[in-house]
Design a protein around this motif. Structure first.
Motif, PDB file in Angstrom:
ATOM      1  N   MET A 131       1.711  -8.536 -32.715  1.00 19.37           N
ATOM      2  CA  MET A 131       1.333  -7.558 -33.710  1.00 19.37           C
ATOM      3  C   MET A 131      -0.205  -7.517 -33.769  1.00 19.37           C
ATOM      4  SD  MET A 131       2.375  -7.400 -37.780  1.00 19.37           S
ATOM      5  CE  MET A 131       3.664  -8.536 -37.488  1.00 19.37           C
ATOM      6  N   ASP A 132      -0.755  -6.328 -33.684  1.00 17.78           N
ATOM      7  CA  ASP A 132      -2.211  -6.211 -33.702  1.00 17.78           C
ATOM      8  C   ASP A 132      -2.725  -5.982 -35.127  1.00 17.78           C
ATOM      9  OD1 ASP A 132      -1.643  -3.562 -34.195  1.00 17.78           O
ATOM     10  OD2 ASP A 132      -2.698  -2.773 -32.467  1.00 17.78           O
ATOM     11  N   GLU A 133      -4.046  -5.978 -35.258  1.00 16.25           N
ATOM     12  CA  GLU A 133      -4.668  -5.882 -36.585  1.00 16.25           C
ATOM     13  C   GLU A 133      -4.295  -4.597 -37.317  1.00 16.25           C
ATOM     14  OE1 GLU A 133      -9.087  -5.830 -38.619  1.00 16.25           O
ATOM     15  OE2 GLU A 133      -8.868  -6.675 -36.624  1.00 16.25           O
ATOM     16  N   VAL A 134      -4.204  -3.491 -36.588  1.00 19.37           N
ATOM     17  CA  VAL A 134      -3.858  -2.213 -37.210  1.00 19.37           C
ATOM     18  C   VAL A 134      -2.450  -2.269 -37.808  1.00 19.37           C
ATOM     19  CG1 VAL A 134      -3.463   0.236 -36.753  1.00 19.37           C
ATOM     20  CG2 VAL A 134      -5.409  -0.912 -35.718  1.00 19.37           C
ATOM     21  N   GLU A 135      -1.521  -2.861 -37.077  1.00 26.14           N
ATOM     22  CA  GLU A 135      -0.144  -2.985 -37.571  1.00 26.14           C
ATOM     23  C   GLU A 135      -0.085  -3.896 -38.791  1.00 26.14           C
ATOM     24  OE1 GLU A 135       2.622  -2.531 -33.606  1.00 26.14           O
ATOM     25  OE2 GLU A 135       1.528  -4.411 -33.890  1.00 26.14           O
ATOM     26  N   ILE A 136      -0.826  -4.990 -38.746  1.00 26.60           N
ATOM     27  CA  ILE A 136      -0.851  -5.920 -39.877  1.00 26.60           C
ATOM     28  C   ILE A 136      -1.401  -5.228 -41.115  1.00 26.60           C
ATOM     29  CG2 ILE A 136      -1.900  -8.038 -40.787  1.00 26.60           C
ATOM     30  CD1 ILE A 136      -1.841  -9.106 -37.871  1.00 26.60           C
ATOM     31  N   ARG A 137      -2.510  -4.520 -40.954  1.00 29.44           N
ATOM     32  CA  ARG A 137      -3.102  -3.813 -42.098  1.00 29.44           C
ATOM     33  C   ARG A 137      -2.154  -2.744 -42.655  1.00 29.44           C
ATOM     34  NH1 ARG A 137      -8.120  -5.443 -43.072  1.00 29.44           N
ATOM     35  NH2 ARG A 137      -9.332  -6.381 -41.383  1.00 29.44           N
ATOM     36  N   LEU A 172       7.741 -11.163 -56.076  1.00 27.81           N
ATOM     37  CA  LEU A 172       7.179 -12.425 -55.615  1.00 27.81           C
ATOM     38  C   LEU A 172       7.240 -12.544 -54.092  1.00 27.81           C
ATOM     39  CD1 LEU A 172       8.571 -14.909 -58.283  1.00 27.81           C
ATOM     40  CD2 LEU A 172       6.195 -14.211 -57.964  1.00 27.81           C
ATOM     41  N   LYS A 173       8.345 -12.091 -53.499  1.00 24.75           N
ATOM     42  CA  LYS A 173       8.467 -12.123 -52.040  1.00 24.75           C
ATOM     43  C   LYS A 173       7.406 -11.226 -51.398  1.00 24.75           C
ATOM     44  CE  LYS A 173      13.320 -13.314 -51.565  1.00 24.75           C
ATOM     45  NZ  LYS A 173      14.636 -12.904 -51.079  1.00 24.75           N
ATOM     46  N   LEU A 174       7.160 -10.083 -52.004  1.00 23.50           N
ATOM     47  CA  LEU A 174       6.127  -9.186 -51.481  1.00 23.50           C
ATOM     48  C   LEU A 174       4.748  -9.828 -51.577  1.00 23.50           C
ATOM     49  CD1 LEU A 174       7.333  -5.745 -52.817  1.00 23.50           C
ATOM     50  CD2 LEU A 174       7.034  -6.367 -50.420  1.00 23.50           C
ATOM     51  N   ARG A 175       4.487 -10.513 -52.678  1.00 21.76           N
ATOM     52  CA  ARG A 175       3.199 -11.187 -52.847  1.00 21.76           C
ATOM     53  C   ARG A 175       3.017 -12.237 -51.751  1.00 21.76           C
ATOM     54  NH1 ARG A 175       2.580 -15.036 -57.731  1.00 21.76           N
ATOM     55  NH2 ARG A 175       3.649 -16.324 -56.222  1.00 21.76           N
ATOM     56  N   ASP A 176       4.087 -12.989 -51.471  1.00 15.40           N
ATOM     57  CA  ASP A 176       4.022 -13.999 -50.413  1.00 15.40           C
ATOM     58  C   ASP A 176       3.822 -13.351 -49.047  1.00 15.40           C
ATOM     59  OD1 ASP A 176       4.386 -15.959 -52.324  1.00 15.40           O
ATOM     60  OD2 ASP A 176       6.520 -16.239 -51.892  1.00 15.40           O
ATOM     61  N   GLU A 177       4.500 -12.234 -48.814  1.00 19.96           N
ATOM     62  CA  GLU A 177       4.360 -11.528 -47.539  1.00 19.96           C
ATOM     63  C   GLU A 177       2.926 -11.019 -47.355  1.00 19.96           C
ATOM     64  OE1 GLU A 177       6.048  -7.559 -45.229  1.00 19.96           O
ATOM     65  OE2 GLU A 177       7.100  -8.286 -46.995  1.00 19.96           O
ATOM     66  N   ILE A 178       2.355 -10.469 -48.428  1.00 18.27           N
ATOM     67  CA  ILE A 178       0.978  -9.977 -48.372  1.00 18.27           C
ATOM     68  C   ILE A 178       0.032 -11.127 -48.040  1.00 18.27           C
ATOM     69  CG2 ILE A 178      -0.925  -9.033 -49.749  1.00 18.27           C
ATOM     70  CD1 ILE A 178       1.296  -7.417 -51.291  1.00 18.27           C
ATOM     71  N   ALA A 179       0.214 -12.267 -48.688  1.00 21.73           N
ATOM     72  CA  ALA A 179      -0.646 -13.427 -48.436  1.00 21.73           C
ATOM     73  C   ALA A 179      -0.514 -13.893 -46.986  1.00 21.73           C
ATOM     74  CB  ALA A 179      -0.310 -14.556 -49.396  1.00 21.73           C
ATOM     75  N   MET A 180       0.704 -13.922 -46.474  1.00 22.93           N
ATOM     76  CA  MET A 180       0.927 -14.348 -45.098  1.00 22.93           C
ATOM     77  C   MET A 180       0.262 -13.385 -44.120  1.00 22.93           C
ATOM     78  SD  MET A 180       2.909 -13.712 -42.113  1.00 22.93           S
ATOM     79  CE  MET A 180       4.130 -12.585 -42.708  1.00 22.93           C
ATOM     80  N   LEU A 181       0.428 -12.090 -44.355  1.00 23.05           N
ATOM     81  CA  LEU A 181      -0.162 -11.089 -43.472  1.00 23.05           C
ATOM     82  C   LEU A 181      -1.688 -11.135 -43.521  1.00 23.05           C
ATOM     83  CD1 LEU A 181       2.269  -8.128 -44.176  1.00 23.05           C
ATOM     84  CD2 LEU A 181       2.030  -9.365 -42.009  1.00 23.05           C
ATOM     85  N   GLU A 182      -2.238 -11.310 -44.723  1.00 23.88           N
ATOM     86  CA  GLU A 182      -3.686 -11.418 -44.846  1.00 23.88           C
ATOM     87  C   GLU A 182      -4.192 -12.659 -44.114  1.00 23.88           C
ATOM     88  OE1 GLU A 182      -4.560  -9.029 -48.994  1.00 23.88           O
ATOM     89  OE2 GLU A 182      -4.204 -11.172 -49.114  1.00 23.88           O
ATOM     90  N   GLY A 183      -3.394 -13.712 -44.119  1.00 22.11           N
ATOM     91  CA  GLY A 183      -3.753 -14.926 -43.393  1.00 22.11           C
ATOM     92  C   GLY A 183      -3.834 -14.693 -41.892  1.00 22.11           C
ATOM     93  N   LEU A 184      -3.027 -13.773 -41.393  1.00 21.24           N
ATOM     94  CA  LEU A 184      -3.062 -13.449 -39.968  1.00 21.24           C
ATOM     95  C   LEU A 184      -4.357 -12.752 -39.570  1.00 21.24           C
ATOM     96  CD1 LEU A 184       0.577 -12.127 -39.386  1.00 21.24           C
ATOM     97  CD2 LEU A 184      -0.356 -14.348 -38.721  1.00 21.24           C
ATOM     98  N   LEU A 185      -5.004 -12.123 -40.542  1.00 19.30           N
ATOM     99  CA  LEU A 185      -6.244 -11.407 -40.258  1.00 19.30           C
ATOM    100  C   LEU A 185      -7.457 -12.330 -40.226  1.00 19.30           C
ATOM    101  CD1 LEU A 185      -5.749  -8.217 -42.444  1.00 19.30           C
ATOM    102  CD2 LEU A 185      -5.462  -8.433 -39.961  1.00 19.30           C
ATOM    103  N   ILE A 186      -7.288 -13.544 -40.761  1.00 18.88           N
ATOM    104  CA  ILE A 186      -8.405 -14.496 -40.793  1.00 18.88           C
ATOM    105  C   ILE A 186      -8.404 -15.272 -39.479  1.00 18.88           C
ATOM    106  CG2 ILE A 186      -9.367 -16.521 -41.952  1.00 18.88           C
ATOM    107  CD1 ILE A 186      -7.912 -15.524 -44.505  1.00 18.88           C
ATOM    108  N   PRO A 187      -9.490 -15.218 -38.743  1.00 20.89           N
ATOM    109  CA  PRO A 187      -9.525 -15.916 -37.448  1.00 20.89           C
ATOM    110  C   PRO A 187      -9.466 -17.434 -37.635  1.00 20.89           C
ATOM    111  CG  PRO A 187     -11.685 -15.042 -37.980  1.00 20.89           C
ATOM    112  CD  PRO A 187     -10.732 -14.544 -39.039  1.00 20.89           C
TER     113      PRO A 187
END
Length: 65
Positions: free
Chosen positions: A1-7, A46-61
């Motif tokens: 999954m690339d950055e555009v898809e994650i965002r 709450l699940k969405l909040r966790d998903e958002i946090a996980m996805l944002e973590g993928l954007l951090i190198p």
């Protein structure tokens, strides 16, 4: 999954999270609140909040210390 898809996924999850806020508030204002449905909405939020946090973590190198 690339950055555009994650965002894009983050934006969808944030929109769904806001929609659940609205739905939860509307449900609370009802005279005969369905507590089971309210709990489902809160759990989904709450699940969405966790998903958002996980996805944002993928954007951090990864930083090697």
């Amino acid at each position: 999954m690339d950055e555009v898809e994650i965002r894009a996924r983050i934006e969808i999850a944030r929109r769904d999270h806001r929609d659940l806020d609205t739905a939860i508030e509307a449900l609370r204002l009802m005279a005969d609140t369905d507590m089971i449905q309210l709990q489902r909405f809160k759990k989904r939020k709450l699940k969405l909040r966790d998903e958002i946090a996980m996805l944002e973590g993928l954007l951090i190198p990864d930083i090697i210390a």
